[in-house]
Motif scaffolding. Sequence first.
Motif, PDB file in Angstrom:
ATOM      1  N   GLY A  36       0.814  -1.206   0.000  1.00  0.00           N
ATOM      2  CA  GLY A  36       0.000   0.000   0.000  1.00  0.00           C
ATOM      3  C   GLY A  36       0.845   1.252   0.000  1.00  0.00           C
ATOM      4  N   TYR A  37       1.939   1.219   0.772  1.00  0.00           N
ATOM      5  CA  TYR A  37       2.826   2.381   0.835  1.00  0.00           C
ATOM      6  C   TYR A  37       3.504   2.633  -0.511  1.00  0.00           C
ATOM      7  N   ASN A  50       2.281   2.459  -3.266  1.00  0.00           N
ATOM      8  CA  ASN A  50       1.328   3.140  -4.142  1.00  0.00           C
ATOM      9  C   ASN A  50       1.035   4.574  -3.696  1.00  0.00           C
ATOM     10  N   SER A  51       1.673   5.015  -2.616  1.00  0.00           N
ATOM     11  CA  SER A  51       1.423   6.357  -2.087  1.00  0.00           C
ATOM     12  C   SER A  51       2.166   7.413  -2.902  1.00  0.00           C
ATOM     13  N   MET A  52       1.725   8.655  -2.785  1.00  0.00           N
ATOM     14  CA  MET A  52       2.380   9.753  -3.477  1.00  0.00           C
ATOM     15  C   MET A  52       3.811   9.930  -2.980  1.00  0.00           C
ATOM     16  N   ASP A  53       4.027   9.699  -1.694  1.00  0.00           N
ATOM     17  CA  ASP A  53       5.367   9.832  -1.116  1.00  0.00           C
ATOM     18  C   ASP A  53       6.328   8.844  -1.770  1.00  0.00           C
ATOM     19  N   ARG A 104       5.941   7.263  -4.668  1.00  0.00           N
ATOM     20  CA  ARG A 104       6.077   7.571  -6.094  1.00  0.00           C
ATOM     21  C   ARG A 104       7.092   8.693  -6.317  1.00  0.00           C
TER      22      ARG A 104
END
Length: 262
Positions: A243-244, A246-249, A251
């Motif tokens: 899940g992490y 896929n986060s903006m951070d 990416r």
Amino acid sequence: MRSARSLLAATAVLALAVGLTACTANNSPSNNSAQNAPKVEGTVTVFAAASLKESFTELGKRFETAYPGAKVTFNFGGSSALAQSIVSGAPVDVFAAASPATMKTVTDAKLTGQDPRVFVRNTLEIAVAKGNPKHIAGLKDLGGAKTALCAKEVPCGAAAVTALKAAGVELTPATYEQDVKGALTKVELGEVDASLVYRTDVKADAAKIDGVEFPEAAQAVNDYPVVALGKAPNANGAAAFLGYLNSMDARRVLTDAGFQVP
């Protein structure tokens, strides 16, 4: 009459109390989605392609900050070797490979808990010594240079074969390395004039080497799939790490490293 009025008043008070209780419950932290998410603690074991080392090391630190009870441990290496280790029974929570072909080794063994997803892409560059003393401008110049390639069975080696074929270049390398970091190190040490590596590796090692782009790289783009293992020792940790990613951070870290995000 009085008892009827008293009963109505008591009913109203009770209804108000129930309503207030419901509102309080709906707004309490225990009903917050983050609070209801599975708790992440313990070690999260991630096997990842060598080309992910710098970016995943950074992401591991950030993940641990977000989940103070968790500790991420990495095993970086050639994707094919990592896949074989998983098939042989290595206890792993997450596998991030540098190609679908190497991921297929694990999915064919029915060891994944879900379908892998591509989370980044990468392309090749020619790594050369600082200043490019051999004046290498493209793949055709590698015929007169001492060159290191990744072994053909690992993703960077398979991509190199594709790119060289597209350029019409036949090349006998001075050495085949088991992962992209090994090929890069040969240039760093001056043992070869050039090596075909990922552009992310060139960027990470920019203080020591230079990179030469070439058009045939567009025909040898590598997709990087990631998956949680079906028998992950830390299933909650594996789910949280995916899940992490896929986060903006996450990416932002990956694109800053030179990866392309689908």
